[in-house]
Design a protein around this motif. Sequence first.
Motif, short mmCIF file in Angstrom:
data_model
loop_
_atom_site.label_atom_id
_atom_site.label_comp_id
_atom_site.label_asym_id
_atom_site.label_seq_id
_atom_site.Cartn_x
_atom_site.Cartn_y
_atom_site.Cartn_z
N LEU A 20 0.79 -1.19 0.15
CA LEU A 20 -0.04 0.12 -0.05
C LEU A 20 0.80 1.22 0.10
O LEU A 20 1.76 1.29 0.74
CB LEU A 20 -0.88 -0.08 1.15
N SER A 21 0.51 2.26 -0.78
CA SER A 21 1.45 3.36 -0.78
C SER A 21 0.26 4.54 -0.82
O SER A 21 -0.95 4.50 -1.16
CB SER A 21 2.09 3.81 -2.00
N VAL A 22 0.62 5.70 -0.20
CA VAL A 22 -0.24 6.75 0.20
C VAL A 22 0.41 8.12 -0.37
O VAL A 22 1.48 8.30 -0.07
CB VAL A 22 -0.51 6.80 1.63
N ARG A 23 -0.33 8.80 -1.07
CA ARG A 23 0.13 10.08 -1.69
C ARG A 23 -0.94 11.16 -1.51
O ARG A 23 -2.25 10.92 -1.21
CB ARG A 23 0.13 9.85 -3.25
N SER A 24 -0.70 12.37 -1.41
CA SER A 24 -1.62 13.55 -1.38
C SER A 24 -0.90 14.85 -1.91
O SER A 24 0.18 14.83 -2.12
CB SER A 24 -1.69 13.94 0.20
N ASP A 25 -1.95 15.64 -2.37
CA ASP A 25 -1.43 16.83 -2.85
C ASP A 25 -0.80 17.84 -1.91
O ASP A 25 0.20 18.84 -2.07
CB ASP A 25 -2.52 17.56 -3.67
N LEU A 26 -0.95 17.63 -0.64
CA LEU A 26 -0.28 18.43 0.32
C LEU A 26 0.72 17.45 1.33
O LEU A 26 0.26 16.36 1.47
CB LEU A 26 -1.21 19.12 1.22
N PRO A 27 1.62 17.82 1.76
CA PRO A 27 2.71 17.09 2.69
C PRO A 27 1.68 16.83 4.06
O PRO A 27 0.90 17.57 4.61
CB PRO A 27 3.73 17.96 3.17
N ALA A 28 1.72 15.34 4.08
CA ALA A 28 0.98 14.96 5.26
C ALA A 28 1.37 13.73 6.00
O ALA A 28 2.23 13.03 5.31
CB ALA A 28 -0.63 14.63 4.83
N ARG A 29 1.22 13.66 7.24
CA ARG A 29 1.39 12.43 8.06
C ARG A 29 0.55 11.39 7.80
O ARG A 29 -0.80 11.37 7.58
CB ARG A 29 1.47 12.74 9.49
N VAL A 30 0.94 10.10 7.87
CA VAL A 30 0.15 9.09 7.39
C VAL A 30 0.17 7.82 8.60
O VAL A 30 0.91 7.59 9.17
CB VAL A 30 0.73 8.26 6.19
N TRP A 31 -1.20 7.46 8.83
CA TRP A 31 -1.32 6.51 9.81
C TRP A 31 -2.20 5.28 9.22
O TRP A 31 -3.09 5.71 8.33
CB TRP A 31 -2.44 6.95 10.97
N ILE A 32 -1.68 4.23 9.28
CA ILE A 32 -2.39 2.75 8.85
C ILE A 32 -2.90 2.01 10.03
O ILE A 32 -1.74 1.75 10.82
CB ILE A 32 -1.43 2.23 7.73
N ASP A 33 -3.83 1.77 10.05
CA ASP A 33 -4.53 1.12 11.26
C ASP A 33 -4.07 1.72 12.60
O ASP A 33 -3.34 1.03 13.49
CB ASP A 33 -4.03 -0.46 11.24
N ASP A 34 -3.90 2.77 12.76
CA ASP A 34 -3.61 3.81 13.87
C ASP A 34 -2.25 3.57 14.33
O ASP A 34 -1.82 4.15 15.26
CB ASP A 34 -4.67 3.12 15.30
N GLU A 35 -1.36 3.24 13.27
CA GLU A 35 0.03 3.60 13.56
C GLU A 35 0.66 4.47 12.70
O GLU A 35 0.57 4.26 11.41
CB GLU A 35 0.77 1.99 13.28
N LEU A 36 1.45 5.20 13.23
CA LEU A 36 2.17 6.53 12.19
C LEU A 36 3.34 5.80 11.43
O LEU A 36 4.09 4.98 12.19
CB LEU A 36 2.57 7.57 13.23
N VAL A 37 3.03 5.66 10.10
CA VAL A 37 4.17 4.98 9.56
C VAL A 37 4.72 5.92 8.44
O VAL A 37 6.02 5.59 7.88
CB VAL A 37 3.27 4.13 8.31
N GLY A 38 4.74 7.09 8.68
CA GLY A 38 5.58 8.33 7.96
C GLY A 38 4.76 9.34 7.21
O GLY A 38 3.60 9.76 7.77
N GLU A 39 5.29 9.94 6.24
CA GLU A 39 4.61 10.89 5.40
C GLU A 39 4.61 10.92 4.07
O GLU A 39 5.32 10.02 3.43
CB GLU A 39 5.56 12.38 5.62
N THR A 40 3.46 11.68 3.53
CA THR A 40 3.38 11.66 2.01
C THR A 40 4.60 12.30 1.33
O THR A 40 5.09 13.15 1.96
CB THR A 40 2.21 12.14 1.67
N PRO A 41 4.94 11.80 0.27
CA PRO A 41 4.32 10.63 -0.47
C PRO A 41 5.03 9.24 0.34
O PRO A 41 6.36 9.34 0.43
CB PRO A 41 5.01 10.45 -1.75
N LEU A 42 4.36 8.55 0.85
CA LEU A 42 4.54 7.31 1.51
C LEU A 42 5.05 6.26 0.54
O LEU A 42 4.11 5.93 -0.49
CB LEU A 42 3.45 6.77 2.39
N ARG A 43 6.25 5.73 0.71
CA ARG A 43 6.67 4.60 -0.06
C ARG A 43 5.83 3.54 0.20
O ARG A 43 5.20 3.13 1.42
CB ARG A 43 8.19 4.14 0.34
N PRO A 44 5.73 2.35 -0.71
CA PRO A 44 4.86 1.22 -0.27
C PRO A 44 5.08 0.44 0.96
O PRO A 44 6.45 0.27 1.16
CB PRO A 44 5.21 0.33 -1.76
#
Length: 85
Positions: A20-44
């Motif tokens: 799973l990879s996550v991207r957005s048009d603005l820099p953002a922090r990413v949580w998957i299943d309530d765990e902080l996993v990084g920032e966008t663009p998130l590598r797979p």
Amino acid sequence: PPPGLERQQRLEAQEQRGMLSVRSDLPARVWIDDELVGETPLRPVELSVGTHDVRIKVIRGGARRSARARVDGGRMREVYFQFGQ
């Protein structure tokens, strides 16, 4: 174990995981299943097969978005969040 059996076990294990990879048009922090996993663009990220909760929070401004993403075995899924017009 015989080499063929080891290969089969590896293939079966891969089918139980997906990416799973996550991207957005603005820099953002990413949580998957309530765990902080990084920032966008998130590598797979390698995840178990199934549905996962994805949340992001824009670093400047704090806007939030969430989605549910289905991860299939041996496949890549991308989630894209858009905040701008």
